[in-house]
Design a protein around this motif. Sequence first.
Motif, PDB file in Angstrom:
ATOM      1  N   ASP A  87      15.194  -6.731  12.104  1.00 33.73           N
ATOM      2  CA  ASP A  87      15.227  -5.270  12.174  1.00 33.73           C
ATOM      3  C   ASP A  87      13.845  -4.720  11.815  1.00 33.73           C
ATOM      4  N   PRO A  88      13.071  -4.310  12.807  1.00 36.62           N
ATOM      5  CA  PRO A  88      11.709  -3.845  12.547  1.00 36.62           C
ATOM      6  C   PRO A  88      11.620  -2.659  11.579  1.00 36.62           C
ATOM      7  N   LEU A  89      12.613  -1.789  11.583  1.00 41.72           N
ATOM      8  CA  LEU A  89      12.584  -0.653  10.658  1.00 41.72           C
ATOM      9  C   LEU A  89      12.772  -1.119   9.218  1.00 41.72           C
ATOM     10  N   VAL A  90      13.662  -2.077   9.006  1.00 44.34           N
ATOM     11  CA  VAL A  90      13.850  -2.634   7.668  1.00 44.34           C
ATOM     12  C   VAL A  90      12.592  -3.395   7.246  1.00 44.34           C
ATOM     13  N   ALA A  91      11.962  -4.083   8.190  1.00 44.06           N
ATOM     14  CA  ALA A  91      10.708  -4.787   7.880  1.00 44.06           C
ATOM     15  C   ALA A  91       9.637  -3.802   7.426  1.00 44.06           C
ATOM     16  N   GLU A  92       9.552  -2.665   8.086  1.00 37.59           N
ATOM     17  CA  GLU A  92       8.555  -1.655   7.711  1.00 37.59           C
ATOM     18  C   GLU A  92       8.849  -1.070   6.332  1.00 37.59           C
ATOM     19  N   ILE A  93      10.101  -0.749   6.052  1.00 36.20           N
ATOM     20  CA  ILE A  93      10.463  -0.238   4.721  1.00 36.20           C
ATOM     21  C   ILE A  93      10.168  -1.295   3.669  1.00 36.20           C
ATOM     22  N   SER A  94      10.418  -2.556   3.990  1.00 29.33           N
ATOM     23  CA  SER A  94      10.130  -3.657   3.066  1.00 29.33           C
ATOM     24  C   SER A  94       8.636  -3.736   2.764  1.00 29.33           C
ATOM     25  N   LYS A  95       7.804  -3.600   3.785  1.00 30.65           N
ATOM     26  CA  LYS A  95       6.343  -3.625   3.578  1.00 30.65           C
ATOM     27  C   LYS A  95       5.908  -2.498   2.652  1.00 30.65           C
ATOM     28  N   ARG A  96       6.433  -1.302   2.876  1.00 30.64           N
ATOM     29  CA  ARG A  96       6.078  -0.163   2.018  1.00 30.64           C
ATOM     30  C   ARG A  96       6.563  -0.383   0.587  1.00 30.64           C
ATOM     31  N   THR A  97       7.736  -0.975   0.452  1.00 29.46           N
ATOM     32  CA  THR A  97       8.293  -1.234  -0.877  1.00 29.46           C
ATOM     33  C   THR A  97       7.448  -2.256  -1.621  1.00 29.46           C
ATOM     34  N   VAL A  98       7.057  -3.313  -0.937  1.00 26.47           N
ATOM     35  CA  VAL A  98       6.196  -4.327  -1.554  1.00 26.47           C
ATOM     36  C   VAL A  98       4.867  -3.707  -1.965  1.00 26.47           C
ATOM     37  N   ALA A  99       4.293  -2.872  -1.119  1.00 27.86           N
ATOM     38  CA  ALA A  99       3.022  -2.215  -1.455  1.00 27.86           C
ATOM     39  C   ALA A  99       3.170  -1.355  -2.707  1.00 27.86           C
ATOM     40  N   ALA A 100       4.275  -0.633  -2.818  1.00 29.52           N
ATOM     41  CA  ALA A 100       4.510   0.196  -4.006  1.00 29.52           C
ATOM     42  C   ALA A 100       4.717  -0.671  -5.244  1.00 29.52           C
ATOM     43  N   MET A 101       5.406  -1.793  -5.088  1.00 32.34           N
ATOM     44  CA  MET A 101       5.644  -2.683  -6.215  1.00 32.34           C
ATOM     45  C   MET A 101       4.358  -3.348  -6.690  1.00 32.34           C
ATOM     46  N   GLU A 102       3.395  -3.519  -5.785  1.00 30.15           N
ATOM     47  CA  GLU A 102       2.125  -4.132  -6.165  1.00 30.15           C
ATOM     48  C   GLU A 102       1.342  -3.268  -7.145  1.00 30.15           C
ATOM     49  N   PHE A 106       3.248  -6.169 -13.001  1.00 30.90           N
ATOM     50  CA  PHE A 106       3.585  -7.554 -12.680  1.00 30.90           C
ATOM     51  C   PHE A 106       3.572  -7.742 -11.172  1.00 30.90           C
ATOM     52  N   SER A 107       3.285  -8.959 -10.727  1.00 38.63           N
ATOM     53  CA  SER A 107       3.256  -9.225  -9.291  1.00 38.63           C
ATOM     54  C   SER A 107       4.646  -9.016  -8.697  1.00 38.63           C
ATOM     55  N   VAL A 108       4.673  -8.802  -7.407  1.00 40.89           N
ATOM     56  CA  VAL A 108       5.951  -8.639  -6.712  1.00 40.89           C
ATOM     57  C   VAL A 108       6.795  -9.895  -6.897  1.00 40.89           C
TER      58      VAL A 108
END
Length: 124
Positions: A87-102, A106-108
Amino acid sequence: MVGVAQFDRHDVLLSSARTFAEHGFEACSVNRLVDATGLQRGSLYGAFGSKAGLFREAFKVATETSADRGLVTDLLIVALRERAATDPLVAEISKRTVAAMEAQPFSVADQVYSRLLQRAGLTS
């Protein structure tokens, strides 16, 4: 009035997010979502199109508005394990979430590992 949403969309999405986070995407039945949100099956489908559509919106809203980092981490785990690859939309939200968590101290990887241990009852 027929056709007018009679529910708080944000509340429904956060209830759905908590349910998906607890059970995962595949194990989360529509009946479970109906119970968690208080909506009828037809209302869920009418408002979100599908269980996948509901997950996308719940994941997005939780990552943008929830102060509950555990919830966000749980949803990220579900997204990465069950949805992002197809699901490309979920992949995009995941990328944004990982960036925010960075931006956290602590590391993601450490945040995800810590949450998995916590969910397994191996830490307090």
